[in-house]
Design an enzyme around this catalytic site. Structure first.
Site: not given
Lengths: 317, 317, 317, 317
Positions: D60, D146, D174
């Site tokens: 992001t 992740y 995550k």
């Protein structure tokens, strides 16, 4: 930042006609730096066996594990020593447009004949973003676009390729989605190389592909040459297939790295996150070599099963 | 990390015999990137006028303002386009041994014919450290050692050079300390190039110097060729001297950058901390060109006095 | 690219009043990476002994041998762990204006309290170029300008400093030219730190210097504190002088590196081009420590004479 | 290269309990550099609305478009200015083990509280390689792994996570594969954050997830706080869902970048390959804001529809 010197002029047509391009392995010294002497040996073996082009620093050559200065240096070295005998295609693509621009600019400056460009993997983008990305690099010189959704996480759909096809620098597409996609392009007159060694024979003889960008040709360049240049030859293809299956049981270049080390043409040094195949797979490889014939493989030494302790894994380099 | 490919083999003797080497200017685009097209023009002018070698990214070429990838790229580009016509000497020296090693390794990999090595400026070191530094890079290929205490803050004394002279890769010394030092070396059979354009005529004809590594030859390569190749020629030397004096009134390459911009062969773009000479000096230059003869200078355009507003100074690039 | 967060606000006045700033040593692990644990020990010893500020990555700390990411990381680490107890001055100067801008921008972003800026060493520039260079970085935050012609090859003349003195970010000058130059500045109300340990006592008490940016204080921070804070004290100064002389017999930080290794507070690892002092000098150091008193020196271990084999010299790291 | 200074000690338990972590946007100046002032505003809005942690330079935040020095600088800046109020998790993962090691080492050195590590995307590796990769970085400090196969091209299977779960530095996962996978982990006592904003409410209240690592919370941190901290709240979740759908219609962060620019909290500058959503989608966003209530969104200005010409796309920076 372009040069108009004669030596830099390679026409896109010179790229479009290549039938056999090898995504060349990058060998390492025990401290993780490039083993240039071994690299020269690998490239010479390609040239001697009729390979027409090499991808420098592709995923096979572990460009993703190089710093950009290493990468550009390797391209420059290859052009300098071998550029008269083989086409040098630099994998100067990136998921960062900035890096793709800078890398390609530098790669063409040191004389590479063409660039290979992936779509922005991992970060991904919209179709508009994809077109902007490729537009940013296509002006620099002959370019092959590389589609491999199983790595990049995102397919480059035909409409994107078609929107770029008018650009005279677009040499063609390295396509891994399959032979139906290849046919879709070749029907439209777009040059395609198969990116899948297991499908390349059929791609070439049945779906209009110009040729292959191959991993397997690192090992058996002469056989791959025959597959692409001779004629439709299912017998030869079937002979090679077990080797191809062995090579791709784990993400490439794990199999290739293991194989070349056992053939004695590169030191058994892995840059992490790559690790060698386990010993039972290493034994399988030796048997495969014997089945196909040692003489078809690169190198002169006997093939051997390496021990776990023979391998050096480097995380800092 | 060496390559034994034929194209990389340049003998130290091929370097030792060069009489005229130009420390070539690096021209820039308005955003501060290299202007490769202008660079190619500069190099071609050198070749056409009989210059035998160029230093890429020297202090004149502002190697100190390059990133290493830019630097290696420029060396690789020069080798690729011009390596058959002129010897390419990469200034891969550094005050950091790590950088000197890495830069030289990469420079030789992309095909440079020789390396130029400065002693560790600014950081400085002991004589033992100096020897260790040069030992770290001399094994890689033909090497010129560069002594310029007015920049480096530290003289390389003759005993250091003599302790390295047995190394077959040592091509010689670029010496800026003066002609007596040069004689000291040439009496010992060590090859020397004068690093001072104002002394080079005498160095060549009176003190045994092989030739010069010149800044002025960027502007008047043919005249410098005659000075080094023809015969002792005080008349010609006196004709060139006012230009040399003008060039070095401020630290090089400030004068050279200003001059080449006014000759119309490079864009008037300066990477900071360099800024152009003031307008009264720029007028002087135009008069100097007219006095010596425009035809002796590189480029085809009329020489002109640029305005302050014509210059672009870039700090971020 | 500025931040207005409170923690980043350090006033120039907070810098101007510092009397004792240490150009801190950077210690290494055997593979040449930073030894952060040893570094923390060095910084803590400074804090405990009343040192008020440190220069991170100065010539003493071998900033010239760091990559910029190493350098900024070390600044950020120091701010994060010690920024509440000691002022952190990052040596983000460079002979490349681009690097000086970028390094300073990043250094202030990670919280450094002030920047140290050298003039463009080695490459050098004109006085106009010098002013442009400093103008490019002065806007970012509190700044000390560093004049050391014996390293940089070029004096920063008083007229340049005076032309910058109106800038409220100019904290002052680290001056190595001598005490007369210092007096010239302090008479004008410009803050100066002596950059010469052998002159700093007189500079402080006789020529108006605010204090010193010291190398010797790496070893004997308490004694240097007394020299700068106590009162004029020729006796103490004379006691310290033999140590200072020993430290600077070879270019700094060769002596300092050798000394700290023998005090057992850093590993005996040198990044080339630095090499340790020879054994006879190492013996001298042990005697100096005994003469001055081990208790005044940093560290707890016995001082020892290291063997040649104890030292690790690293060229690649 | 570890530091044992108190400020660097963050316990893994301090990370495990975080319910709301935002993958923070990186805003840019028109030339493509970081807009640190705007960034500070974004982080302050997160803190004021009860967000407990931020991922710096995640996908992001476009870590994939940063140089490593930019990335480490941003982490260091965030720690320095906000580290006392919010947990700073640096996305120091990479598909190159070398980069992951070096980035994490530097990130912890500048004070980040935890690292986020992706598996080697694009290049991929075997399961053995995956374990070696994570083993290379887990020793450094608290770590979140992740898993996002739609980006990385390769799932991290539970057996890999389980083999790492004994490591006391593993804070948790995550996970983007879905809520069944989340339940599988939480049943085993492994901490999980949902990586999918559309599933996070159910993940938190129905599948045992500790919380979410959110993109949407860049825009409506207070609402996301309520979703994670309040109680099971399908009404609120349904209210937010149209915004989530809008955000992820194209690969993140395209929607987020467009939205924040229209909210007036960042400049409308995109680093390629990202480009803004088309105008019809931009109009939709304004309507969404009005529907949900401007007061729930970050920033103070009126939301507006930007024109195509308002956006700046940068490829070189």
């Amino acid at each position: 930042m372009r040069s108009f010197e004669v030596k830099n002029r390679t026409s896109t047509d010179d790229i479009k006609c290549l039938r056999l391009i090898t995504a060349i392995k990058t060998p390492y010294l025990p401290d993780g730096r490039f083993d240039i002497e071994a690299y020269d040996g690998l490239v010479n073996a390609q040239i001697e066996n009729g390979v027409e082009g090499i991808i420098v620093g592709g995923t096979t050559g572990e460009g993703q594990l190089m710093t950009w200065d290493e990468h550009i240096m390797l391209i420059g070295h290859t052009v300098n020593c071998f550029g008269g005998k083989i086409k040098v295609v630099g994998n100067t693509g990136s998921n960062s447009t900035r890096e793709a621009i800078r890398g390609s600019e530098q790669g063409f400056a040191v004389g590479m004949h063409a660039a290979l460009h992936i779509n922005p993997y991992y970060g991904k983008t919209s179709m508009d973003g994809l077109v902007s990305h490729f537009d940013g690099v296509l002006s620099m010189g002959p370019t092959i676009i590389y589609n491999v959704p199983s790595r990049s996480g995102q397919d480059i759909p035909p409409r994107v390729i078609q929107s770029l096809a008018h650009n005279s620098n677009l040499a063609g597409v390295k396509e891994c989605v399959g032979n139906d996609r290849i046919k879709q392009y070749t029907d439209d007159g777009i040059v395609v190389w198969s990116g899948n060694d297991d499908q390349c024979h059929d791609a070439r003889w049945g779906y209009g592909a110009t040729g292959v960008i191959s991993v397997t040709s690192n090992l058996v360049p002469g056989l791959m040459r025959e597959l692409m240049f001779g004629r439709e030859n299912s017998t030869l293809n079937s002979k090679v297939m077990p080797l191809v299956d062995w090579l791709f049981q784990e993400p490439n270049p794990i199999g290739l790295n293991t194989a070349l080390a056992q053939l004695g043409v590169v030191r058994p040094v892995f840059r992490l996150p790559y690790v060698p195949l386990p010993v039972e797979k290493r034994i399988e490889f030796v048997n495969l070599v014997k089945g196909i014939g040692r003489e078809h493989f690169v190198g002169e030494k006997d093939v051997q099963v390496l021990d776990d302790d023979d391998f050096i894994l480097v995380g800092r380099y």
